[in-house]
Design a protein around this motif. Structure first.
Motif, PDB file in Angstrom:
ATOM      1  N   LYS A  42      -3.104 -12.859 -16.775  1.00  0.00           N
ATOM      2  CA  LYS A  42      -4.024 -12.470 -17.517  1.00  0.00           C
ATOM      3  C   LYS A  42      -5.522 -12.801 -17.067  1.00  0.00           C
ATOM      4  O   LYS A  42      -6.410 -12.935 -17.763  1.00  0.00           O
ATOM      5  CB  LYS A  42      -3.997 -12.891 -19.056  1.00  0.00           C
ATOM      6  N   LYS A  43      -5.729 -12.733 -15.609  1.00  0.00           N
ATOM      7  CA  LYS A  43      -6.875 -12.937 -15.042  1.00  0.00           C
ATOM      8  C   LYS A  43      -7.528 -11.367 -14.631  1.00  0.00           C
ATOM      9  O   LYS A  43      -8.710 -11.334 -14.617  1.00  0.00           O
ATOM     10  CB  LYS A  43      -6.620 -13.469 -13.741  1.00  0.00           C
ATOM     11  N   GLU A  44      -6.501 -10.427 -14.441  1.00  0.00           N
ATOM     12  CA  GLU A  44      -6.956  -9.069 -14.329  1.00  0.00           C
ATOM     13  C   GLU A  44      -6.287  -8.398 -15.206  1.00  0.00           C
ATOM     14  O   GLU A  44      -5.190  -8.590 -15.630  1.00  0.00           O
ATOM     15  CB  GLU A  44      -6.645  -8.564 -12.937  1.00  0.00           C
ATOM     16  N   HIS A  45      -6.923  -7.133 -15.681  1.00  0.00           N
ATOM     17  CA  HIS A  45      -6.273  -6.102 -16.613  1.00  0.00           C
ATOM     18  C   HIS A  45      -5.751  -4.917 -15.891  1.00  0.00           C
ATOM     19  O   HIS A  45      -6.439  -4.695 -14.901  1.00  0.00           O
ATOM     20  CB  HIS A  45      -7.080  -5.810 -17.895  1.00  0.00           C
ATOM     21  N   LEU A  46      -4.962  -4.341 -16.633  1.00  0.00           N
ATOM     22  CA  LEU A  46      -4.541  -2.744 -16.164  1.00  0.00           C
ATOM     23  C   LEU A  46      -5.397  -2.043 -16.736  1.00  0.00           C
ATOM     24  O   LEU A  46      -5.557  -1.666 -18.054  1.00  0.00           O
ATOM     25  CB  LEU A  46      -2.959  -2.544 -16.588  1.00  0.00           C
ATOM     26  N   PRO A  47      -6.469  -1.254 -15.831  1.00  0.00           N
ATOM     27  CA  PRO A  47      -7.101  -0.325 -16.116  1.00  0.00           C
ATOM     28  C   PRO A  47      -6.513   0.747 -16.992  1.00  0.00           C
ATOM     29  O   PRO A  47      -5.647   1.510 -16.300  1.00  0.00           O
ATOM     30  CB  PRO A  47      -7.968   0.048 -15.237  1.00  0.00           C
ATOM     31  N   LEU A  48      -6.825   1.209 -18.164  1.00  0.00           N
ATOM     32  CA  LEU A  48      -6.126   2.630 -18.736  1.00  0.00           C
ATOM     33  C   LEU A  48      -7.084   3.551 -18.828  1.00  0.00           C
ATOM     34  O   LEU A  48      -8.308   3.467 -19.470  1.00  0.00           O
ATOM     35  CB  LEU A  48      -5.859   1.950 -20.350  1.00  0.00           C
ATOM     36  N   ARG A  49      -6.780   4.759 -18.037  1.00  0.00           N
ATOM     37  CA  ARG A  49      -7.776   5.922 -17.918  1.00  0.00           C
ATOM     38  C   ARG A  49      -7.130   7.014 -18.636  1.00  0.00           C
ATOM     39  O   ARG A  49      -7.845   7.990 -19.015  1.00  0.00           O
ATOM     40  CB  ARG A  49      -7.891   6.298 -16.428  1.00  0.00           C
ATOM     41  N   GLY A  60     -15.913  -8.783 -17.524  1.00  0.00           N
ATOM     42  CA  GLY A  60     -15.890  -8.779 -16.195  1.00  0.00           C
ATOM     43  C   GLY A  60     -16.389  -7.274 -15.592  1.00  0.00           C
ATOM     44  O   GLY A  60     -16.682  -6.510 -16.372  1.00  0.00           O
ATOM     45  N   ILE A  61     -16.095  -7.321 -14.290  1.00  0.00           N
ATOM     46  CA  ILE A  61     -16.413  -6.226 -13.656  1.00  0.00           C
ATOM     47  C   ILE A  61     -15.580  -4.874 -13.972  1.00  0.00           C
ATOM     48  O   ILE A  61     -14.270  -5.248 -14.280  1.00  0.00           O
ATOM     49  CB  ILE A  61     -16.507  -6.144 -12.253  1.00  0.00           C
ATOM     50  N   PRO A  62     -15.949  -3.410 -13.945  1.00  0.00           N
ATOM     51  CA  PRO A  62     -14.982  -2.383 -14.266  1.00  0.00           C
ATOM     52  C   PRO A  62     -13.919  -2.527 -13.059  1.00  0.00           C
ATOM     53  O   PRO A  62     -14.427  -2.214 -11.981  1.00  0.00           O
ATOM     54  CB  PRO A  62     -15.948  -1.243 -14.281  1.00  0.00           C
ATOM     55  N   LEU A  63     -12.686  -2.107 -13.455  1.00  0.00           N
ATOM     56  CA  LEU A  63     -11.750  -1.818 -12.595  1.00  0.00           C
ATOM     57  C   LEU A  63     -11.436  -0.242 -12.639  1.00  0.00           C
ATOM     58  O   LEU A  63     -11.035   0.382 -13.600  1.00  0.00           O
ATOM     59  CB  LEU A  63     -10.401  -2.467 -12.647  1.00  0.00           C
ATOM     60  N   SER A  64     -11.408   0.258 -11.526  1.00  0.00           N
ATOM     61  CA  SER A  64     -11.153   1.750 -11.318  1.00  0.00           C
ATOM     62  C   SER A  64     -11.869   2.670 -12.431  1.00  0.00           C
ATOM     63  O   SER A  64     -11.497   3.428 -13.227  1.00  0.00           O
ATOM     64  CB  SER A  64      -9.650   2.157 -11.838  1.00  0.00           C
TER      65      SER A  64
END
Length: 142
Positions: A42-49, A60-64
């Motif tokens: 649970k350090k990074e999330h799976l970005p849902l688009r 945190g910063i946006p992923l994808s």
């Protein structure tokens, strides 16, 4: 030369698997393993688009290009096993397993197994459990 791995009827969500396949495609195999381990911790999330209705933002910063995401732990553990199999297949073919880039990732709905709810629960209705087919192809980075 390329290495390929397929996993059929994995007991994971197809919706999150589609998002994961989009996220790992075109990335280096070490980065993918690190990303999956971070999801489990649970350090990074799976970005849902695509499938993101009523899902909260993560700090945190946006992923994808998005902050909307979740932590699908069972999915990440399953993908880690598949990546290990991919590395083993690459070793067998004589490729450098530490220098792979994922060039193709495909996910589709698998066979839906039937089960029965308990008899006391609204006269025992049937339900279907989800499953997913996964296919990943990697090539050596030049």
């Amino acid at each position: 030369k390329s290495a390929k791995v397929m996993a059929k009827n994995q007991p994971i969500s197809t919706k999150y698997s589609v998002e994961m396949a989009r996220e790992i495609k075109g990335k280096h195999i070490k980065r993918v393993e690190e990303f999956l381990k971070n999801i489990v911790e649970k350090k990074e999330h799976l970005p849902l688009r695509i499938k993101k209705k009523k899902t909260g933002h993560r700090k945190g910063i946006p992923l994808s290009k998005t902050k909307v995401g979740r932590y699908p732990i069972r999915l990440a553990e399953n993908f880690l096993k598949i990546i290990e199999n991919l590395k083993a297949n690459a070793d067998y073919k004589g490729l450098d397993s530490d220098n792979l880039v994922i060039v193709h990732a495909f996910v589709c709905t698998g066979f839906k197994r039937r089960g029965n709810q308990k008899q006391g629960r609204i006269s025992g209705k049937q339900y279907r459990s989800k499953s997913t087919h996964i296919e990943i192809v990697a090539m050596e980075a030049s």
